[in-house]
Design a protein around this motif. Structure first.
Motif, short mmCIF file in Angstrom:
data_model
loop_
_atom_site.label_atom_id
_atom_site.label_comp_id
_atom_site.label_asym_id
_atom_site.label_seq_id
_atom_site.Cartn_x
_atom_site.Cartn_y
_atom_site.Cartn_z
N SER A 175 -3.86 11.50 -6.73
CA SER A 175 -4.96 10.70 -7.30
C SER A 175 -4.45 9.47 -8.03
N ARG A 176 -3.35 9.62 -8.76
CA ARG A 176 -2.77 8.45 -9.43
C ARG A 176 -2.19 7.46 -8.42
N ALA A 177 -1.63 7.97 -7.32
CA ALA A 177 -1.15 7.09 -6.26
C ALA A 177 -2.32 6.31 -5.65
N ASP A 233 -5.01 5.36 -7.22
CA ASP A 233 -5.35 4.30 -8.17
C ASP A 233 -4.38 3.12 -8.08
N ILE A 234 -3.09 3.43 -7.90
CA ILE A 234 -2.09 2.36 -7.81
C ILE A 234 -2.31 1.52 -6.56
N PHE A 235 -2.52 2.18 -5.43
CA PHE A 235 -2.70 1.45 -4.17
C PHE A 235 -3.99 0.64 -4.18
N ALA A 290 -5.18 -0.87 -6.60
CA ALA A 290 -5.01 -2.03 -7.48
C ALA A 290 -4.28 -3.17 -6.79
N PHE A 291 -3.70 -2.93 -5.58
CA PHE A 291 -2.97 -3.98 -4.89
C PHE A 291 -3.92 -5.07 -4.41
N PHE A 349 -2.01 0.60 2.99
CA PHE A 349 -2.58 0.28 1.69
C PHE A 349 -4.08 0.56 1.61
#
Length: 345
Positions: A170-172, A174-176, A178-179, A216
């Motif tokens: 889930s955190r991954a 959120d990171i992706f 944000a790209f 992505f």
């Protein structure tokens, strides 16, 4: 009382059993339809979705058989026809055999050139649009395949296993999410060296674009799959399989995954037009497919200087993108409504 001799293998089978048990006597077999049969009947009644589906099929066939269609109705997409172009205004003559008649603002549409020819080069516009469909659909389908495969795998793991696995995935996501995908794609396509992984030219660019879109964009479908998996893992058929000693692998890929096919297919259908627009945008900005290979986005970019003197040049590739994206979106909406259990039968 002895244990039941058979346990339904999926939610759909469980629903079918319930319907068969509770259906009143004397009702026809059509009342005991499967979920897929019900969805197909709803889809058939949706005329807009069916027409859009036909358009999608025709577009795919046109791209697949582009060489044959060009042989019959057009000219090679990279063939220059400078004799058709006024060297001063760079747009086609009304009649190449009588240049004194002036130029044709609508591109000299004729039986020989069904959609006219490009300004400056005189290349056949019909052929280039057909070959441009190959590029757009190839990139869209491959990128969607990568996105769906990665998002489904990670989403089902996060939803079923939970705990730290769910937290990490889930955190991954959120990171992706944000790209800035477009800016990242422009930067990456521009710096990838030729010959990487044995690919060169447009083969390398297509590979990079497919990788960027698929790698992505997976969090979008992963969130959908995760949410569905959280619901399915508590269903009776999963509990039954677990009580019979089924492994997590069996439950994930034989019990839960088959029940995720519908939302995955619907989302993939809606994702394809987004990927078509993304590829067209990159080509329009000059970091997509390299000329002379046809691309709808590149054709639009080349048409901008001629929007006043040769408006047809911007209309036809723009119309190709519009019709393709609209057809996929309407067909995807129809699929979503057909498989929605809240839709009235």
């Amino acid at each position: 009382m002895s244990a039941p001799s058979h346990v339904p293998e999926s939610a759909e089978q469980s629903d079918a059993v319930d319907v068969a048990v509770t259906a009143p006597a004397g009702r026809s077999d059509t009342e005991n339809r499967s979920l897929r049969q019900i969805a197909w009947q709803r889809l058939r009644r949706d005329k807009v979705a069916m027409i859009s589906g036909v358009v999608v099929v025709l577009l795919i066939l046109s791209a697949v058989f582009a060489p044959l269609l060009v042989k019959w109705f057009g000219h090679p997409p990279t063939q220059f026809n400078q004799d058709l172009i006024d060297p001063m205004r760079r747009i086609p003559y009304i009649d190449p055999e009588n240049p004194e008649l002036g130029v044709d603002r609508w591109g000299g549409l004729s039986g020989d050139h069904l959609l006219g020819v490009e300004p400056t080069t005189g290349r056949d516009l019909f052929s280039r649009i057909l070959y441009g469909a190959q590029i757009s659909l190839l990139v869209a389908f491959l990128a969607t395949l990568v996105c769906v495969a990665l998002g489904t795998f990670l989403g089902i793991l996060a939803g079923y296993l939970g705990g730290w696995v769910d937290t990490v995935i889930s955190r991954a996501m959120d990171i992706f999410l944000a790209f800035p995908l477009m800016l990242f794609a422009i930067a990456l396509v521009g710096v990838i060296p030729e010959g990487m992984l044995g690919l060169q030219g447009n083969g390398l660019r297509i590979g990079v674009i497919v990788f960027i879109i698929g790698f992505f964009n997976w969090p979008y479908i992963a969130r959908i799959v995760r949410g569905q998996t959280l619901s399915l893992r508590e269903r009776e058929f999963v509990e039954a399989a677990r009580s019979l000693g089924a492994s997590n692998r069996h439950i994930l890929f034989r019990e839960i995954l088959p029940n995720l096919v519908t939302p995955i297919v619907v989302y993939a259908t809606l994702l394809i037009p987004t990927n078509i627009l993304f590829e067209a945008a990159l080509s329009f900005l000059g970091v997509g497919i390299n000329p002379p290979t046809p691309s709808w986005g590149k054709m639009l970019s080349e048409a901008v200087p001629f929007y006043q003197t040769a408006p047809y040049f911007i209309v036809f590739p723009g119309l190709a993108i519009f019709v393709t994206v609209l057809a996929f979106n309407l067909f995807g909406d129809g699929l979503r409504d057909a498989f929605d259990p809240k839709t009235s039968d």
